[in-house]
Enzyme design. Structure first.
Site, PDB file in Angstrom:
ATOM      1  N   HIS A 236       6.571  -9.730   5.401  1.00 38.47           N
ATOM      2  CA  HIS A 236       7.729  -8.844   5.450  1.00 38.47           C
ATOM      3  C   HIS A 236       8.784  -9.370   4.491  1.00 38.47           C
ATOM      4  O   HIS A 236       9.056 -10.574   4.461  1.00 38.47           O
ATOM      5  CB  HIS A 236       8.297  -8.760   6.862  1.00 38.47           C
ATOM      6  N   ARG A 288       5.967  -2.887   0.453  1.00 38.86           N
ATOM      7  CA  ARG A 288       6.359  -4.211   0.927  1.00 38.86           C
ATOM      8  C   ARG A 288       5.825  -5.346   0.074  1.00 38.86           C
ATOM      9  O   ARG A 288       6.512  -6.344  -0.124  1.00 38.86           O
ATOM     10  CB  ARG A 288       5.908  -4.389   2.380  1.00 38.86           C
ATOM     11  N   ARG A 383      -0.419  -2.416   4.085  1.00 38.09           N
ATOM     12  CA  ARG A 383      -0.047  -1.416   5.081  1.00 38.09           C
ATOM     13  C   ARG A 383       1.225  -0.683   4.689  1.00 38.09           C
ATOM     14  O   ARG A 383       2.225  -1.293   4.318  1.00 38.09           O
ATOM     15  CB  ARG A 383       0.167  -2.097   6.432  1.00 38.09           C
TER      16      ARG A 383
END
Length: 537
Positions: A236, A288, A383
């Protein structure tokens, strides 16, 4: 064995996938037993902030559609998504959301009563629904906990599964479990569903809770199933850099949700320069992997241990819209209303996992998986934000239905076989393992570092009987780390979350495919080509 239990379906894990599957299985008339190694509310689900990405026909942006959501997911997945799996999961999203709301989950609404929606990185529309501002996971976990309790679904808290058991036909038929006093017992089951969550505790800095130790990966490998694409660990971009985390040597860091950037916040370095300007057309709303890599490069260039997320543009609205982030910042002495938030990258989500179909089936009869621990082909190499809770909901319902169908067609039930002895496995000290993985298998890797990591873990491993939860977790982390490193060595390219300094280009000719492993009869990791691994379009 000191105790025994029995069920039609044993579910390992108490997060969104585990409890959703339990409710659906109970609805279908199965005897269900859920096992969790901590309290039911402890797990990755409760920490999810951003929301659930879903296109609902009755409430959506003009021009948005499931097809557009599919396109965004495929783009984020960097060529490794299974288009059939992506479409299947996203198409079922609205139904899964409806079932979740019927189970009692409450989401934020606009003044006209429609569900509030935000936008996150990689999304081309406002389609992420949320609860409590930035407490979506907590609300989902609350609703599922209450629903399973009211439905009388038995949940064994503080119980750790150390080994899956097989019948004489080779099917999975139960588990060897340690109770909260460390006493071993067996649970006989016609099917086992693994919903154990992620692998964040492989790293010193993670957004995952302490229970995210890769248990499901290790259990599945030892049971004969394949895992795939473990090299794709999503970091993250924005975890809060906390003083307490630095002094304690790491651990779980508070997440600073991507939705802040969706509503105008921007990343700046210690000199106040925009981090994402010129890096990607979407700038702060880039996927991300792009944002995380850019942050790591900027920290290296400036010599700082963080960048800053400037969300002051939200002003006084920030505490109400993002109460979880606001509270975490205030606990660190930061007022995000008037000053930028110090953030850094942290291990967040495993895009790979146990190879399954979109119905949760593995290649081992009787064994199913759902949620982050499963590799369905939805996420590919990276993702898309807020697709995880959606996948957990959809796959859990589908897996419960698949179990029911399979049990109807299965031969007469057979008893799982087990010697009663606790298994033994290689174990590496957790602090040492985290240090090695963080140094050599983080956002950027190379052959020399990966080789050094494998050598150091091999030298440090000691075979021990799995008599305690801690030892079982450390054994799971050790096997999962070994599999991740083997996968990262094998993939000689950079794609999505996997970045190789020594192979900076994407190699579609050789690597536009999954990267699967299994254990051979001697316990060595080898390449696998499971039937569930569809070709990537």
């Amino acid at each position: 064995m000191t105790w025994r239990a029995k069920a039609d379906l044993l579910i390992v894990g108490t997060g969104v996938a585990g409890l959703t599957a339990a409710l659906r299985a109970r609805e279908l008339g199965m005897r269900v037993l859920v096992v969790g190694k901590d309290a039911a509310a402890v797990g990755n689900t409760a920490w999810a902030q951003g929301g659930i990405a879903v296109v609902r026909q009755e409430e959506r942006d003009a021009g948005d559609s499931v097809r557009r959501h599919v396109r965004d997911t495929l783009e984020a997945g960097a060529g490794l998504c299974d288009p059939e799996a992506v479409h299947g999961v996203l198409e079922d999203g609205a139904t899964a959301m409806r079932r979740l709301r019927e189970a009692g989950a409450c989401f934020d609404t606009a003044e006209d009563g429609t569900l509030s929606r935000t936008r996150e990185g990689g999304h081309s529309a406002f389609r992420v629904v949320h609860a409590g501002g930035d407490a979506t996971g907590a609300e989902v976990q609350r609703a599922l906990n209450e629903a399973t309790s009211s439905e009388g679904v038995p949940v064994l808290e503080q119980h750790c599964v150390v080994e899956l058991l097989h019948t004489d036909s080779g099917a999975v038929g139960g588990a060897l479990v340690l109770d909260d006093a460390g006493r071993p017992g067996t649970i006989q089951a016609q099917a086992v569903l693994l919903a154990t969550g992620g692998i964040g505790q492989l790293y010193r800095s993670t957004t995952n809770p302490e229970v995210a130790t890769g248990d499901g990966i290790a259990l599945a490998l030892r049971a004969g199933a394949s895992v795939a694409d473990l090299e794709f660990v999503q970091f993250h971009p924005t975890a809060l850099r906390s003083a307490s985390g630095e002094t304690s040597g790491g651990g779980r860091r508070p997440l600073v949700t991507e939705a802040l950037r969706g509503e105008g916040a921007v990343l700046v370095d210690v000199h106040g320069r925009r981090v994402m300007r010129g890096v990607h057309p979407a700038e702060d709303l880039a996927p991300r992997d792009v944002v995380a890599a850019a942050i790591d490069r900027r920290m290296a260039a400036t010599g700082a241990d963080s960048v800053h997320l400037d969300a002051t543009c939200l002003g006084a609205a920030l505490p109400e819209r993002f109460p979880t982030v606001h509270a975490a910042c205030r606990a660190e002495g930061i007022d995000p209303v008037v000053e930028p938030i110090p953030v850094t990258t942290a291990a967040h989500y495993s895009c790979g996992g146990i190879v399954t179909t979109v119905d949760g089936r593995t290649e081992v009869s009787g064994l199913y998986a759902a949620g982050e621990v499963a590799r369905t082909g939805l996420h590919g190499a990276n993702r898309l934000a807020s697709n995880s809770l959606l996948e957990g909901l959809v796959l859990a319902n589908r897996a419960a239905e698949a179990v029911q169908r399979d049990l109807r067609c299965a031969p007469a039930a057979r008893t799982a076989l087990g010697s009663g002895a606790l298994p033994a496995a290689p174990v590496v000290d957790r602090a040492a393992l985290r240090a090695v993985m963080s140094a050599h298998a983080g956002i950027e890797r190379d052959a020399a570092g990966l080789a050094a990591a494998r050598e150091r873990l091999d030298e440090a491993s000691v075979v021990r009987p799995l008599r305690t939860r801690e030892t079982a977790e450390d054994a799971a982390l050790t096997l999962t780390a070994d599999a991740l490193l083997a996968s990262a060595v094998e993939r000689t390219e950079s794609r999505g979350c996997h970045r190789r300094r020594d192979h900076p280009d994407t190699d579609d000719r050789h690597w536009r495919r999954g990267n699967a492993l299994r254990l051979d009869v001697s316990g060595w990791l080898i390449r696998s080509t499971p039937g569930e691994m569809r070709a990537v379009a």
